[in-house]
Design a protein around this motif. Sequence first.
Motif, PDB file in Angstrom:
ATOM      1  N   TYR A 152       0.859  -1.184   0.000  1.00  0.00           N
ATOM      2  CA  TYR A 152       0.000   0.000   0.000  1.00  0.00           C
ATOM      3  C   TYR A 152       0.895   1.233   0.000  1.00  0.00           C
ATOM      4  O   TYR A 152       2.063   1.172   0.405  1.00  0.00           O
ATOM      5  CB  TYR A 152      -0.914   0.015   1.213  1.00  0.00           C
ATOM      6  N   GLU A 153       0.325   2.365  -0.388  1.00  0.00           N
ATOM      7  CA  GLU A 153       1.123   3.592  -0.483  1.00  0.00           C
ATOM      8  C   GLU A 153       1.682   4.028   0.865  1.00  0.00           C
ATOM      9  O   GLU A 153       2.758   4.619   0.939  1.00  0.00           O
ATOM     10  CB  GLU A 153       0.273   4.726  -1.072  1.00  0.00           C
ATOM     11  N   THR A 154       0.948   3.764   1.932  1.00  0.00           N
ATOM     12  CA  THR A 154       1.379   4.222   3.264  1.00  0.00           C
ATOM     13  C   THR A 154       2.387   3.290   3.904  1.00  0.00           C
ATOM     14  O   THR A 154       2.996   3.639   4.915  1.00  0.00           O
ATOM     15  CB  THR A 154       0.160   4.336   4.198  1.00  0.00           C
ATOM     16  N   GLU A 155       2.578   2.099   3.334  1.00  0.00           N
ATOM     17  CA  GLU A 155       3.443   1.095   3.935  1.00  0.00           C
ATOM     18  C   GLU A 155       4.871   1.181   3.415  1.00  0.00           C
ATOM     19  O   GLU A 155       5.168   1.868   2.440  1.00  0.00           O
ATOM     20  CB  GLU A 155       2.909  -0.316   3.628  1.00  0.00           C
ATOM     21  N   GLY A 156       5.747   0.445   4.075  1.00  0.00           N
ATOM     22  CA  GLY A 156       7.110   0.256   3.600  1.00  0.00           C
ATOM     23  C   GLY A 156       7.514  -1.185   3.840  1.00  0.00           C
ATOM     24  O   GLY A 156       6.946  -1.872   4.693  1.00  0.00           O
ATOM     25  N   LEU A 157       8.505  -1.658   3.081  1.00  0.00           N
ATOM     26  CA  LEU A 157       8.998  -3.022   3.246  1.00  0.00           C
ATOM     27  C   LEU A 157      10.516  -3.034   3.150  1.00  0.00           C
ATOM     28  O   LEU A 157      11.104  -2.341   2.309  1.00  0.00           O
ATOM     29  CB  LEU A 157       8.425  -3.956   2.168  1.00  0.00           C
ATOM     30  N   ILE A 158      11.127  -3.806   4.025  1.00  0.00           N
ATOM     31  CA  ILE A 158      12.553  -4.103   3.909  1.00  0.00           C
ATOM     32  C   ILE A 158      12.664  -5.581   3.575  1.00  0.00           C
ATOM     33  O   ILE A 158      12.084  -6.432   4.266  1.00  0.00           O
ATOM     34  CB  ILE A 158      13.296  -3.800   5.222  1.00  0.00           C
TER      35      ILE A 158
END
Length: 474
Positions: A152-158
Amino acid sequence: MDDYKRDKVMVFNDTGEEIRVALLENNILSEIFFEDIEADKNSGKIFIGRIENEVTGLEAFFVNIGMKKNGFLRFKDLVGLPNEYKRGDNVIVQVRKDGNSRKGPQLSMQINIPGNYTVYMPYGEGSIGISRKITEQSERDRIREIAEDIMYETEGLIFRTNCQGIDRETINEEVLKLRKIMHKILLDYKDSNKPGLLYSEEDFVDYVLRERLDSAVSRIVMDSKELYLKIRRKIDKIDFSPVLELKTKDSFNYYDIYLQINDIFARKIDLKSGGTITIDKTEAMTVIDIDSAGNIKGENIEETSFSTNMEAAREIMRQLRLRNIAGIIIVDFIDMYNEKHKQAIIELISYELRKDKARVTIVGFTELGLLELTRKRTSPSIDSLIYTPCPVCHGTGRVSAPSVVYNRMIQEVEDSLKELSEHDIKQVLVSIHHNLSGYVTPEIKAKLEEKTGTKIKFEFNWTDPNTYNIRYKK
């Protein structure tokens, strides 16, 4: 440096009281985890916090999370702007760095929830991070495409090193699972108004397997049938298959791990070449000194120094992981005048730190020839959790010389008897440490009694070598 592909073995030991895990590389202990110690750590745990006050000069809030010391929440770790928060507001925070005896934990509202392949950041605002250990550009491009597709646009992933080669469906399933965890955290937050724990790792074994199990691990050894079955179920879900071995006796004994554990606490470490490493910790940094000692390899001093330093550099990187040493680290290598040798040391350390889960930065050699490193701290070192400062020397490692204590004690006996001359003191009882036995001889005792006119009895039963105890009898 072709020995990076080492034979890695994970050894699980179930004592009945706790589970302990050792990570071996070529049968040499490189990391160790204790269930009791890990349970006491707070880094990674998520809390309901209440803002107690704002410290503008530090650009931070102090936040009550239900512990003895308030946590420290920097403005740069907020979600939103500082003026959106005030004293008394409740916030969801995660412990980034454990506190110590002087200060509380460092907190962040930028929540990270780790999985096997990814780290989910619910407030990541579209950020994508990929492990530096994934070096092939085509694989990095593939992972980035997956991220852009499932986020989603508000999320982030490493994306962790373990995600290399993992298909989109498996990664998406994990992200969905991590989203559900965050959703549950938000629901629990709404149902509670009191500072306290919201979320922590569910299981110690799952935590260790997630953080340390990778394709380089060839075997997993355990001494408990329950552990065997649990790890077997976990292994069935991954795309590589280390050999599982169930021992009927203590697995740590089988690999001589108890003997190697002594390395964690030794100040001085012997190298195979005959050189030594000495590790000293201060409040602000860790200082490591290398000595060639009995090493006589090499055609000249420069070659001998270089040979010892190369061996020491590899051992130092192991010790950083084994002891969980962090912060500023200064290494005093044996003097090297060949710049190529210094560069070789840096290259070796760069190579070795690939095995380290913590972020290590090589600052470089100073003008004095000292190598400066930094290692990110998220939790206390093992020795600080197992040991407490000595109540006698207060952590200095030194006590007063017997002659100093003796002279002070004799002077105090004489002065006090002069002051108490009107009280008709019949006897003085002096409790002293046994290291004064060579000073308090029968001749000294007789001279002191003659000089003071009072019977004096010395008892060697005092446990503190810095002090003594004087009692008076009428």
